[in-house]
Design an enzyme around this catalytic site. Structure first.
Site, PDB file in Angstrom:
ATOM      1  N   TYR A 707       0.872  -1.164   0.000  1.00 41.45           N
ATOM      2  CA  TYR A 707       0.000   0.000   0.000  1.00 41.45           C
ATOM      3  C   TYR A 707       0.914   1.220   0.000  1.00 41.45           C
ATOM      4  CZ  TYR A 707      -4.261  -2.642   1.126  1.00 41.45           C
ATOM      5  OH  TYR A 707      -5.330  -3.495   1.080  1.00 41.45           O
ATOM      6  N   ASP A 735      -6.125  -0.434  -6.256  1.00 43.34           N
ATOM      7  CA  ASP A 735      -7.590  -0.373  -6.261  1.00 43.34           C
ATOM      8  C   ASP A 735      -8.153   0.093  -4.926  1.00 43.34           C
ATOM      9  OD1 ASP A 735      -7.011  -2.555  -4.700  1.00 43.34           O
ATOM     10  OD2 ASP A 735      -8.202  -3.997  -5.826  1.00 43.34           O
ATOM     11  N   HIS A 830      -9.956  -6.938  -5.310  1.00 38.11           N
ATOM     12  CA  HIS A 830      -9.654  -6.877  -3.876  1.00 38.11           C
ATOM     13  C   HIS A 830     -10.506  -7.868  -3.089  1.00 38.11           C
ATOM     14  CE1 HIS A 830      -7.218  -4.033  -1.350  1.00 38.11           C
ATOM     15  NE2 HIS A 830      -7.831  -4.716  -0.394  1.00 38.11           N
TER      16      HIS A 830
END
Length: 985
Positions: A707, A735, A830
């Site tokens: 991330y 995403d 995800h």
């Protein structure tokens, strides 16, 4: 015959004024003296046959696509095959190499003249030896093993045998390529004494010897051979070009012409030698004009080197510094503000010891306690280094503030939270006996913070909390009696932190912190935070020190009837032999996991349409098996980003492993090692990154899911630390600019968490934090919502790891990733946890394969640009469908979470055994011996884009799915409604 000779064939006859046919000389053969004249007044041209080298493996077309390799030779070939000019500054020692890397150069040139001057204090290359140059090259290559280094191999230090040995030695040192020239072996510095060259025969023999030596390296080598001629200065440009053409025919990969006097000559040389790339050497004041990089590229040159740039600058700088010191008696002006720390940071930017940070921890006087021995034994090897477990004992251990382990420690790593062991890593070992004899523990104890003092700070105005088992970099380790201090990270229990200023910044809001104000927050903190989260986010002055846990008020944990029932169900689990498929793990997990953990793992976005579609989409793909094939042997191993895997799957990144099991992600690491599959380490793991990496076995492959942090400097440090620790693939999540709304987690995590009356401070806080995202909200506030396509080149500049975008959901974005030179994409939504009604990864795969073949003419699976899919996979047949449609591998996440939440590492081990058995059976039934035999024509995906299709339901999956819950009344009214509903039934 040497392997290199297999690539030589006789070409059509060509005129040559002075070259007789000379067969390639094997590396072990020393050529006799060559006396052929090289005068331009040679006899009339005679027609002779020419040996031409052609190795299809080294065709530049093979290096046009894919991520840049970690192998420096391969990387150099990729740079040569692709657009742009390769710029290589000349370096001569470690300082100049460090400065070049700091400046961002992606290729280095080890200058012969500069290296000789630097190492020997002489301009005379004839007195240098092969060992002088190889040792220097080995040191330079070790600074960044992926950056190509081109070496000046001069004349190869002798005849053909020495040329061959030179190539072998340089290749072993990590050099990417070298140039062999045609000056005489007894040369002096040509810039002082003039150029003298050997015959064409001898020059071509040197090139062939280098090529054959390269091709004789076991396993094949991409080592780059550069043919250099100095004949232009004594025999003219026409002769120089002819020599380089012969060198190219003999196998030289690049042509290097010394002494190109003007732009026109360079352009004509490039044209005459095409398609071979041409290297130009620029020395300020030399025969070649001072072309700029842009000018050389415009003229067609492929490599430009500035061979004396570092050593000339060094002469000017050092000379000025010495004169200044002589004149002023101080080095103040020449230092220009660079203190020793700044200097050593340049020399070791990724491994400098931060003395200042370490010394900040030594703030108060302490009393010396008794020196006592400790137990010590080797428990395993980590990265080739033995790992010791130190077992402190006695009453003094609880009051540790500073720890000394002798003879010395470079770094310490943590034990499990449930253990009081201390681990020491990178301790130099001589023998176990010597450490049993000499390792000692010395502690300096200071008055610890009492539990009563901590309890006073339980308000919004002054909020302290206790957390066990956090990293603290303020502890010091040193040799007994030594004056110098070293940093060491230590693992302690009972640390006190002042979080007053952090209350409003906490991503999960201040309520949960205030609930534990003045208390031990470990039980709430540990499952959803990596061990270093608190120390990374709080300034060092907020780390108040240790607490005497004997004085801390014990928090009574009341086991509710609900929890007692859950524990009873845990005891009633079926044996692993009764678990027949991945669905079974999920069905048991739903019954035995804590409700909050189950809700977090199983939840998805909004109405949870996408999470169900992820699995259902595989039901719209049908097999077309082939028959009457010999299926005695099947092999479903593969490579993923160049790394071996025994199955076409990887364990994809999933957060908060300790919600399901105390060992968290370590369960996955251990099982992955046993089964030879790859683990992707999540950014939001419950275990620390280094803890997971330290648990891997030798040669075990791990990827990192990232991330992207709003703090790009922190992101760079994370990425480069991961690369340094051996991570071989970086998957950037794209995403999640904002977390999806996961209402099932909300039901458990938020509707229930504050059902009881809040403490006064929680009520007074007025906290309006959005609770719709439960535990996830508490750990994701750092994610950068501003990540965009223009950031990709920055990532490519900070790491050599293959880069993959995780979360691509359209062919347009996959095409953009391909055009930017990324290594691949993960077609993923995800796990259905972000945008509801996003399509499944397997459906997107079909369109991506189709469109990229149409737009760019590439077929899949493709080693240069790999496609991955995750979400909804429960069977090996799901994976084989994805492989047939063009995927390299498939990521599996939730099933492994359920496996270790119910049975620990044994559960993950059994889950992988199940998949192994399913792969073997279904490969045979499909008629595919290897994954290459699993092709597009083995599946019918014609219904993949039709979202309403009559297919048999998956009863196992449906039985495990827990429906969404609507809001309910509370208290007595809820009971009345329930009774009413029952009576209606």
């Amino acid at each position: 015959m040497s392997p290199g000779r297999d690539y030589y064939t006789t070409s059509e006859e060509v005129p040559s004024p002075s070259v007789r046919y000379v067969e390639a000389v094997a590396p072990s053969v020393v050529a006799s003296e060559v006396t052929t004249s090289v005068s331009s007044e040679s006899a009339a041209p005679e027609v002779v046959p020419t040996l031409v080298y052609n190795n299809p493996r080294l065709d530049p077309k093979n290096y046009l696509e894919g991520p840049l390799s970690w192998n420096p030779s391969t990387r150099l070939r990729q740079l040569l095959a692709r657009p742009g000019i390769v710029v290589a500054p000349g370096i001569c020692d470690g300082i100049s190499a460090r400065c070049a890397l700091e400046a961002g150069f992606t290729c280095l040139y080890q200058s012969g003249a500069a290296t000789t001057a630097s190492r020997l204090g002489q301009p005379d290359l004839a007195i240098a030896t092969l060992n002088d140059f190889v040792q220097s090259a080995q040191m330079i290559c070790s600074l960044d093993p992926t950056t190509p280094v081109i070496a000046d191999a001069d004349t190869g230090f002798g005849g053909p045998a020495m040329v061959a040995r030179t190539v072998t030695q340089y290749a072993r040192a990590g050099v990417a390529g070298l140039h062999i020239e045609d000056q005489v072996q007894t040369k002096r510095c040509g810039h002082l004494m003039g150029k003298q060259v050997v015959s064409r025969e001898e020059f071509v023999t040197r090139i062939r010897a280098a090529v054959i030596a390269r091709d004789s390296i076991p396993g094949g080598s991409d080592f780059v051979i550069i043919g250099r001629t100095d004949s232009a200065q004594v025999l003219g440009m026409e002769e120089a070009v002819t020599r380089l053409k012969l060198a190219a025919d003999a196998g030289a990969d690049v042509c290097f012409i010394e002494g190109v006097r003007n732009k026109e000559l360079l352009e004509s040389t490039v044209a005459a030698l095409a398609p071979k790339p041409v290297l130009v050497n620029v020395i300020s004041g030399g025969l070649t004009p001072s072309f700029t990089t842009q000018e050389a590229e415009a003229m067609g040159a492929k490599i430009i080197i500035f061979s004396l740039v570092s050593c000339v600058a060094a002469v000017h700088g050092i000379r000025a510094a010495m004169h200044s010191l002589k004149k002023t008696g101080t080095d103040f002006s020449s230092a220009k503000g660079m203190d020793p720390k700044a200097f050593f940071e340049v020399m070791a930017p990724h491994s400098s010891t931060s003395l200042r940070e370490g010394l900040e921890g030594f703030r108060r006087p302490a009393r010396r306690l008794t020196l006592r021995p400790i137990g010590c034994r080797v428990i395993r090897h980590v990265d080739g280094t033995q790992l010791l477990r130190l077992r402190p004992g006695g009453p003094g251990y609880r009051g540790l503030r500073y720890l000394y382990v002798l003879p010395h420690i470079l770094q310490c790593v943590p034990s499990l939270p449930s253990s009081c062991d201390l681990y020491a890593r990178n301790v130099p070992l001589h023998s176990p006996h010597s450490h049993r004899e000499f390792l000692r523990l010395s502690v300096m104890g200071a008055q610890g913070i009492s539990g009563k003092e901590v309890a006073k700070h339980n308000t919004r105005e002054s909020c302290w909390i206790i957390v066990h088992g956090a990293w603290n970099s303020s502890f010091l380790a040193a040799r007994e009696g030594a004056a110098s201090w070293r940093n060491a990270d230590m693992w302690y229990k009972g640390n006190v932190y002042d979080v007053t200023d952090f209350l409003d910044e906490h991503p999960g809001g201040s309520r949960i912190i205030l609930k534990y104000a003045g208390k031990d927050a470990t039980q709430e903190y540990d499952p959803i935070h990596p061990p270093n989260a608190i120390t990374d986010n709080l300034p060092v002055e907020k780390h108040l020190g240790k607490v005497d846990m004997d004085t801390v008020e014990k928090v009574e944990v009341q086991v509710t009837d609900v929890e007692k029932a859950r524990l009873a169900r845990m005891e009633a689990r079926p044996s692993l032999d009764e678990i027949l498929n991945l669905h079974d793990f999920e069905s048991i997990a739903k019954l035995v996991m804590p409700e909050k953990a189950w809700a977090y793992y199983s939840s998805a976005a909004d109405d949870e349409i996408t999470i169900r579609e992820n699995h259902a989409a595989y039901h719209r793909i049908w097999f077309r098996p082939r028959i009457l094939r010999d299926m005695t042997h099947v092999d479903y191993s593969t490579t993923i980003l160049g790394q071996p895997s025994k199955m076409p799957i990887y364990i994809t990144a999933t957060a908060l492993g300790k919600l399901g099991h105390p060992d968290g992600e370590l369960n996955l690491t251990r099982a992955a090692a046993k089964h030879g599959v790859i683990q992707m380490i999540p950014t939001l793991a419950s275990c620390s990154f280094d803890e997971i990496v330290d648990a891997r076995q030798p040669n075990q492959t791990q990827f990192l899911q990232l991330y992207v942090n709003k703090d790009r400097d922190l992101t760079r440090r994370i990425v480069q630390h991961a690369e340094k620790r051996g991570i071989t693939g970086l998957f950037i999540t794209v995403d999640a600019p904002q977390l999806g709304r996961r209402e099932k987690a909300c039901n458990s995590d938020m509707r229930m968490k504050f059902e009881a009356e809040d403490p006064d401070e929680v009520s007074k806080s007025g906290d309006k934090v959005d609770r719709s995202q439960g535990a996830a909200k508490a750990i994701t506030g750092f994610i950068d919502p501003g990540l965009k396509w223009s950031d990709i080149p920055w990532f490519q500049s900070i790491t050599k790891m293959p880069l993959i975008l995780k979360g691509v959901q359209t062919w347009e974005d996959a095409l953009e990733a391909y055009d930017l030179g990324l290594a691949g994409v993960v077609l993923s939504n995800h796990g259905g946890r972000q945008l509801d009604f996003a399509r499944s990864g397997i459906e997107v795969l079909v369109e991506v394969v189709e469109k990229l073949e149409e737009k760019r003419g590439i077929a899949f699976p493709n080693e240069k640009f790999q496609l991955f899919v995750d979400g909804g996979v429960r069977r090996a047949t799901d994976v084989l469908k994805a492989v047939a449609l063009g995927a390299t591998a498939v990521g599996i996440g939730r099933p492994f979470l359920y496996a270790f939440s119910t049975y620990g590492v044994d559960g993950v081990d059994h889950a992988l055994d199940i998949l192994n058995a399913e792969f073997e059976m279904n490969m045979r039934l499909l008629g595919a011996n290897t994954l290459k035999d699993v092709t597009r024509d083995m599946v019918d995906a014609s219904s993949i884009h039709q979202h309403i299709v009559a297919v048999p339901g998956d009863r196992l999956y449906d039985s495990n799915y827990e429906s969404m819950q609507v809001a309910q009344l509370r208290g007595k009214e809820a009971a009345k409604v329930k009774e009413s509903n029952v009576s209606k039934l």
